[in-house]
Design a protein around this motif. Structure first.
Motif, short mmCIF file in Angstrom:
data_model
loop_
_atom_site.label_atom_id
_atom_site.label_comp_id
_atom_site.label_asym_id
_atom_site.label_seq_id
_atom_site.Cartn_x
_atom_site.Cartn_y
_atom_site.Cartn_z
N ASP A 52 -13.64 -1.02 31.28
CA ASP A 52 -12.53 -0.43 32.01
C ASP A 52 -13.04 0.84 32.66
N GLY A 53 -12.94 0.94 33.96
CA GLY A 53 -13.37 2.14 34.65
C GLY A 53 -14.45 1.86 35.67
N GLN A 54 -15.10 2.92 36.09
CA GLN A 54 -16.12 2.85 37.13
C GLN A 54 -17.46 2.38 36.58
N LEU A 55 -18.27 1.76 37.44
CA LEU A 55 -19.64 1.41 37.10
C LEU A 55 -20.46 2.69 36.96
N PRO A 56 -21.49 2.73 36.16
CA PRO A 56 -21.98 1.67 35.29
C PRO A 56 -21.17 1.57 34.01
N HIS A 57 -21.11 0.36 33.45
CA HIS A 57 -20.48 0.12 32.16
C HIS A 57 -21.60 0.12 31.12
N LEU A 58 -21.40 0.87 30.04
CA LEU A 58 -22.49 1.13 29.10
C LEU A 58 -22.21 0.55 27.71
N VAL A 136 -24.51 -2.05 32.77
CA VAL A 136 -24.15 -2.99 33.82
C VAL A 136 -23.96 -2.16 35.08
N THR A 137 -24.87 -2.32 36.05
CA THR A 137 -24.82 -1.50 37.25
C THR A 137 -24.15 -2.18 38.43
#
Length: 182
Positions: A52-58, A136-137
């Protein structure tokens, strides 16, 4: 950078050979969104973590002691998740958040199944780390949020033991009488 599509890779089969073990349970996991660690670790392909939110997902994986890592496996399914499927993943390692460095970038093309990411140093040996970060970029179809269904972290078994067959060929009667255990 490597290109992966997922498919016929099976991390459980590799664990059964006795050459590696899954060490993710020894780590502390945290995500860039509030919840989802249970879904990443439940060994079920029908559940997933949704970012949930902006990239990147960590996905942050922290070990309490320095741990040897040889492979990372990520289960994704483009057919079910479409634009939520990662298309570019960065693997970063270090001792803590302030010194992590990118060691691998993986491009995924409509993956369906387990994606195998070997983790090696410049001498082609497994690396020893305190922390792994999976970032995840980008997603397929320029998706904003991502789905990851499973993650497994493998460590090589460095001393697999000595097979008992090496000790069964005794040459004297005194030793042969102790060759079996009752």
């Amino acid at each position: 950078m490597s290109l992966k599509t997922g498919g016929e890779v099976d991390p459980i089969k590799n664990e059964r050979t006795g050459n590696v073990r899954e060490v993710g349970s020894q780590a502390i996991w945290s995500l860039s969104s509030c919840f989802g660690v249970d879904q990443l670790r439940d060994d079920r392909a029908d559940t997933y973590w949704q970012s949930d939110g902006q990239l990147p997902h960590l996905v942050n994986i922290q070990f309490q002691k320095k741990t040897t890592i040889s492979d990372i496996y990520i289960y994704t399914d483009y057919k079910l998740d479409e634009s939520y499927t990662p298309s570019r993943i960065s693997i970063r390692v270090g001792t803590h958040f302030n010194d992590i460095q990118e060691i691998e970038v993986v491009m995924l093309t409509e993956p369906s199944g387990w994606v195998h990411i070997p983790i090696k140093d410049i001498r082609d040996k497994p690396i020893r780390v305190f922390m792994i970060q999976i970032a995840v970029t980008s997603n397929h179809q320029n998706g904003r949020d991502t789905h990851m269904r499973q993650i497994k972290i493998h460590s090589p078994i460095e001393n697999p033991g000595v097979p008992i067959d090496n000790f069964l060929n005794f040459s004297t009667i005194e030793f042969q009488q102790h060759a079996t255990i009752r």
